[in-house]
Write a protein that holds these residues in place. Sequence first.
Motif, PDB file in Angstrom:
ATOM      1  N   LEU A  63      39.477  39.359  38.805  1.00 27.40           N
ATOM      2  CA  LEU A  63      40.021  38.019  38.993  1.00 27.40           C
ATOM      3  C   LEU A  63      39.815  37.236  37.693  1.00 27.40           C
ATOM      4  O   LEU A  63      38.843  36.504  37.526  1.00 27.40           O
ATOM      5  CB  LEU A  63      39.344  37.328  40.166  1.00 27.40           C
ATOM      6  N   ASN A  64      40.765  37.408  36.751  1.00 25.65           N
ATOM      7  CA  ASN A  64      40.654  36.789  35.430  1.00 25.65           C
ATOM      8  C   ASN A  64      41.671  35.677  35.211  1.00 25.65           C
ATOM      9  O   ASN A  64      41.868  35.238  34.079  1.00 25.65           O
ATOM     10  CB  ASN A  64      40.833  37.859  34.335  1.00 25.65           C
ATOM     11  N   GLY A  65      42.323  35.243  36.272  1.00 25.92           N
ATOM     12  CA  GLY A  65      43.343  34.216  36.127  1.00 25.92           C
ATOM     13  C   GLY A  65      42.752  32.831  35.945  1.00 25.92           C
ATOM     14  O   GLY A  65      41.561  32.595  36.196  1.00 25.92           O
ATOM     15  N   THR A  68      40.712  31.008  38.885  1.00 32.09           N
ATOM     16  CA  THR A  68      39.340  31.354  39.259  1.00 32.09           C
ATOM     17  C   THR A  68      38.316  30.379  38.672  1.00 32.09           C
ATOM     18  O   THR A  68      37.191  30.297  39.167  1.00 32.09           O
ATOM     19  CB  THR A  68      39.012  32.773  38.785  1.00 32.09           C
ATOM     20  N   ALA A  69      38.717  29.664  37.613  1.00 31.58           N
ATOM     21  CA  ALA A  69      37.802  28.669  37.040  1.00 31.58           C
ATOM     22  C   ALA A  69      37.705  27.423  37.907  1.00 31.58           C
ATOM     23  O   ALA A  69      36.768  26.627  37.769  1.00 31.58           O
ATOM     24  CB  ALA A  69      38.251  28.293  35.629  1.00 31.58           C
ATOM     25  N   VAL A  70      38.672  27.250  38.818  1.00 29.66           N
ATOM     26  CA  VAL A  70      38.710  26.060  39.670  1.00 29.66           C
ATOM     27  C   VAL A  70      38.358  26.397  41.112  1.00 29.66           C
ATOM     28  O   VAL A  70      37.599  25.681  41.763  1.00 29.66           O
ATOM     29  CB  VAL A  70      40.111  25.397  39.611  1.00 29.66           C
ATOM     30  N   VAL A  71      38.915  27.506  41.623  1.00 35.36           N
ATOM     31  CA  VAL A  71      38.721  27.895  43.022  1.00 35.36           C
ATOM     32  C   VAL A  71      38.156  29.308  43.063  1.00 35.36           C
ATOM     33  O   VAL A  71      38.635  30.208  42.352  1.00 35.36           O
ATOM     34  CB  VAL A  71      40.045  27.835  43.807  1.00 35.36           C
ATOM     35  N   ASP A  72      37.160  29.507  43.880  1.00 40.64           N
ATOM     36  CA  ASP A  72      36.551  30.827  44.044  1.00 40.64           C
ATOM     37  C   ASP A  72      37.200  31.520  45.241  1.00 40.64           C
ATOM     38  O   ASP A  72      36.781  31.339  46.384  1.00 40.64           O
ATOM     39  CB  ASP A  72      35.046  30.694  44.241  1.00 40.64           C
ATOM     40  N   ALA A 120      45.320  33.898  40.207  1.00 39.09           N
ATOM     41  CA  ALA A 120      43.951  34.382  40.348  1.00 39.09           C
ATOM     42  C   ALA A 120      43.727  35.674  39.575  1.00 39.09           C
ATOM     43  O   ALA A 120      42.671  35.883  38.981  1.00 39.09           O
ATOM     44  CB  ALA A 120      43.612  34.581  41.821  1.00 39.09           C
ATOM     45  N   THR A 121      44.721  36.564  39.587  1.00 39.44           N
ATOM     46  CA  THR A 121      44.581  37.851  38.891  1.00 39.44           C
ATOM     47  C   THR A 121      45.219  37.815  37.508  1.00 39.44           C
ATOM     48  O   THR A 121      44.689  38.356  36.548  1.00 39.44           O
ATOM     49  CB  THR A 121      45.224  38.964  39.720  1.00 39.44           C
ATOM     50  N   PHE A 122      46.407  37.226  37.419  1.00 36.60           N
ATOM     51  CA  PHE A 122      47.165  37.079  36.171  1.00 36.60           C
ATOM     52  C   PHE A 122      47.338  38.425  35.458  1.00 36.60           C
ATOM     53  O   PHE A 122      47.104  38.563  34.261  1.00 36.60           O
ATOM     54  CB  PHE A 122      46.492  36.071  35.241  1.00 36.60           C
TER      55      PHE A 122
END
Length: 414
Positions: A63-65, A68-72, A120-122
């Motif tokens: 999950l490197n999108g 993921t920095a905002v929502v887990d 989320a994945t990007f």
Amino acid sequence: MANVPEDPSDRTLEDVFYPADRIPFVEWDELSGAKPTVVLTGGVALLAFVTGLSNLSQASLALNGPLTAVVDLPLAVVRFGGVLFAFILGIVTVGLQRRKRLAWRVAVVVALGLVLLPLATFQPTDIPLLVMTLVTYPLLVRNRHRFDQSLDLSPIQIASLSAIFGVILYGTVGAYGLRGQFLELDSWGDAVYYVVVTIATVGYGDITPVTAEARWFSLSIILFGTGAFTVAVGALIGPAIESRMATAFGVMTASDLTLLEDHVVVLGYGDVTASLLEELGEETAVVVVTPDEETVASLKDEGVNLLTGDPTDEDVLRDARVGTASGVVVGSNDDARDVLAVIATKNVNPDIRTVAAATDQKHVEKFRAVGADEVINPRSIGGRLLGQSVLGRGSTESLLTGIGTDNGDPDNSE
């Protein structure tokens, strides 16, 4: 030879169905209307399924999108989300095709969820899904007013769905309450899982009853669940089968008409109507509304869209999508019924272009009085054609051809 002014009635069909001001180089509505919206939603469902399979096939999903920095987001949600949303959107696409308001609301929510998954994945495989979803979402919002049909479930359909929900609720609460009498049943999630696999008659055997009370309870779930599910399938699938059978016999149902736009609605079928269908050919979608079963039988092999119903009934006209049609032709052999059909048409859509064919000259003014935009008297037109032909101003065949091909310049008519 002197020029003969063009009679206004000679250009009625051309003015109504082929107006010059509606021939842009690109018809924007063809690219952004309800039909493209449904097609794109189906494409998003297909891409979501492919993307979901791609995520499931990976041994480890990163999950490197940017999301993921905002929502887990839970990893399981991302893994299964694509396939789950794909199945939901597949059902929703069918609902959109029938212009159901509930389907539109679900599509708007699911589309937002699909935007989150690629963010989320990007991964490279997620980009097509993200792009198509972002293209489809504005069209869903833009065409929200076109998906205006209520769900309209019959009482037996509501009862069958309620029965399934009731059995699931009964089984879940009961299984959790008796969890001490089952092996490997410890939580509400286990209870739901057990009820679903029991109703589906799968029975993996990982959760088993160990007491007589628990076995009788499981038996009741099987009986109630399979019965409710069987009734629901018949109630929900039966109307769809009837609709397909009706279409196979050349009759359109209301749900088959829901995506028609800029079509021509023909109310009644008479001598003039037969010639009209030949004139329009395949250039314009045409729907004939008639209560005559013999007419339906005679036209079912002609490739004509048919809706069996009373042309003077406003509900039937709404089913024929008079609100989105480009024009209405009223042309049976009964002037009295046709006058009522014009009134019903104007009640449903006061702004629609309505052309009526009067079999008797004395009824022309009556048609105009009730709101017909143009009234044609076939006998009068036939007399004019005979007069022009006998005076040597062209053959009858060329004069009839000129009705649909004349450019409207009086200097070109002889």
